[in-house]
Write a protein that holds these residues in place. Structure first.
Motif, PDB file in Angstrom:
ATOM      1  N   ILE A 278       5.050  -1.930  -9.864  1.00 32.93           N
ATOM      2  CA  ILE A 278       4.135  -2.557  -8.938  1.00 32.93           C
ATOM      3  C   ILE A 278       3.733  -3.631  -9.564  1.00 32.93           C
ATOM      4  O   ILE A 278       3.556  -4.968  -8.601  1.00 32.93           O
ATOM      5  CB  ILE A 278       3.223  -1.628  -8.679  1.00 32.93           C
ATOM      6  N   THR A 279       2.600  -3.698 -10.548  1.00 30.53           N
ATOM      7  CA  THR A 279       2.119  -4.411 -10.807  1.00 30.53           C
ATOM      8  C   THR A 279       3.072  -6.372 -11.959  1.00 30.53           C
ATOM      9  O   THR A 279       2.897  -6.809 -11.671  1.00 30.53           O
ATOM     10  CB  THR A 279       1.615  -3.904 -12.282  1.00 30.53           C
TER      11      THR A 279
ATOM     12  N   VAL B 277       2.336   6.535  -5.413  1.00 25.52           N
ATOM     13  CA  VAL B 277       2.600   6.453  -6.862  1.00 25.52           C
ATOM     14  C   VAL B 277       0.989   7.166  -7.054  1.00 25.52           C
ATOM     15  O   VAL B 277       1.023   8.039  -7.583  1.00 25.52           O
ATOM     16  CB  VAL B 277       1.071   5.029  -7.164  1.00 25.52           C
ATOM     17  N   TYR B 278      -0.523   7.369  -6.190  1.00 23.77           N
ATOM     18  CA  TYR B 278      -1.264   8.860  -6.101  1.00 23.77           C
ATOM     19  C   TYR B 278      -0.626   9.636  -5.538  1.00 23.77           C
ATOM     20  O   TYR B 278      -1.063  10.590  -6.376  1.00 23.77           O
ATOM     21  CB  TYR B 278      -2.095   7.875  -4.935  1.00 23.77           C
TER      22      TYR B 278
ATOM     23  N   TRP C 169       1.961   1.951  -3.604  1.00 25.35           N
ATOM     24  CA  TRP C 169       0.344   2.556  -4.479  1.00 25.35           C
ATOM     25  C   TRP C 169       0.545   3.688  -4.141  1.00 25.35           C
ATOM     26  O   TRP C 169      -0.047   4.858  -4.909  1.00 25.35           O
ATOM     27  CB  TRP C 169      -0.562   1.226  -4.545  1.00 25.35           C
ATOM     28  N   ASN C 170      -0.085   4.385  -2.567  1.00 21.80           N
ATOM     29  CA  ASN C 170      -0.092   5.227  -1.968  1.00 21.80           C
ATOM     30  C   ASN C 170       0.945   6.428  -2.623  1.00 21.80           C
ATOM     31  O   ASN C 170       1.067   7.730  -3.099  1.00 21.80           O
ATOM     32  CB  ASN C 170       0.548   5.541  -0.291  1.00 21.80           C
TER      33      ASN C 170
ATOM     34  N   GLN D 243       0.773  -1.196  -0.243  1.00 19.08           N
ATOM     35  CA  GLN D 243      -0.467  -0.147  -0.268  1.00 19.08           C
ATOM     36  C   GLN D 243       0.526   1.372   0.035  1.00 19.08           C
ATOM     37  O   GLN D 243       0.318   1.828  -0.658  1.00 19.08           O
ATOM     38  CB  GLN D 243      -0.825  -0.023   1.367  1.00 19.08           C
TER      39      GLN D 243
ATOM     40  N   VAL E  67       3.995   2.514 -11.430  1.00 20.26           N
ATOM     41  CA  VAL E  67       2.452   1.343 -11.601  1.00 20.26           C
ATOM     42  C   VAL E  67       3.326   0.293 -12.497  1.00 20.26           C
ATOM     43  O   VAL E  67       2.883  -1.109 -11.796  1.00 20.26           O
ATOM     44  CB  VAL E  67       1.651   1.832 -12.140  1.00 20.26           C
TER      45      VAL E  67
END
Length: 212
Positions: free
Chosen positions: A161-162, A87-88, A84-85, A81, A158
């Motif tokens: 991470i994927t 990235v956002y 991802w945070n 997370q 992204v």
């Protein structure tokens, strides 16, 4: 001095995070290793902020970015997370830069004014010069360049991470520094162009004063 700053950036934003991540994750876990890896960079950034006494738009932006970035990491709750945070947050920063350009208040212009004022330049005169069409457009492009940099970085994260999951963390650190250096070269060219315009404008101002 510039070489020393570049060396410190490498140590605090690249070497320390990679060392903490690779040697600390087995001891304290992925999430806490990620958090701990950012501590040296935060301390270094605060030190630079205090030493340079950047209590202006540029300084406030840097400090706010530092605090919000730390909060984004701490509130993540898990390693994946946290990634991802980030990235956002990068996309959000890109939006901030893009919006300031859209509303014709490019942050790059105010950053340049703040840094020039710290060097003893007259802010009022410089602002008038910077608002001229040619230089204003340069600041618009530089500000949009900041937005593009964050979008590129976030989009590549992204993909990492994927593809790699939590293992994307150290790859992201290296990628971030490479992208920052690459875009920095472009930004430097833009600011050098502005500096040359300021230098070219100075003799004309002096001649006007003499004529008066």
């Amino acid at each position: 001095m510039k070489n020393r700053v570049a060396l410190y950036d490498i140590i605090f934003f690249l070497v320390f995070p990679l060392v903490v991540w690779n040697y600390g994750r087995d001891i304290i876990g992925d999430y806490y290793a990620m958090l701990l890896s950012s501590v040296p960079g935060i301390i270094y950034s605060v030190y630079r902020f205090v030493v340079l006494k950047q209590f202006n738009i540029f300084g406030i932006f840097m400090l706010a970015n530092l605090i919000l970035g730390a909060l984004v990491d701490v509130l993540a709750g898990s390693a994946i997370q946290l990634l991802w945070n980030n990235v956002y947050y990068a996309y959000a920063l890109a939006a901030v830069f893009a919006l300031t350009a859209l509303f014709r208040k490019p942050l790059a212009l105010y950053f340049a004014l703040d840094l020039a004022e710290l060097q003893g330049q007259d802010r009022g005169k410089l602002r008038e010069l910077f608002m001229s069409k040619k230089l204003f457009n340069v600041f618009q492009l530089i500000t949009l360049g900041f937005a593009v940099r964050d979008i590129v970085l976030a989009s590549l994260k992204v993909w990492l991470i994927t593809k790699y999951g939590v293992e994307a963390f150290d790859k992201g650190i290296i990628l971030r520094q490479a992208i920052n250096w690459g875009f920095s070269a472009i930004f430097v060219i833009g600011f050098l162009y502005v500096a040359k315009a300021v230098q070219d404008a100075s003799p004309s101002e002096e001649s006007l004063e003499k004529s008066n």
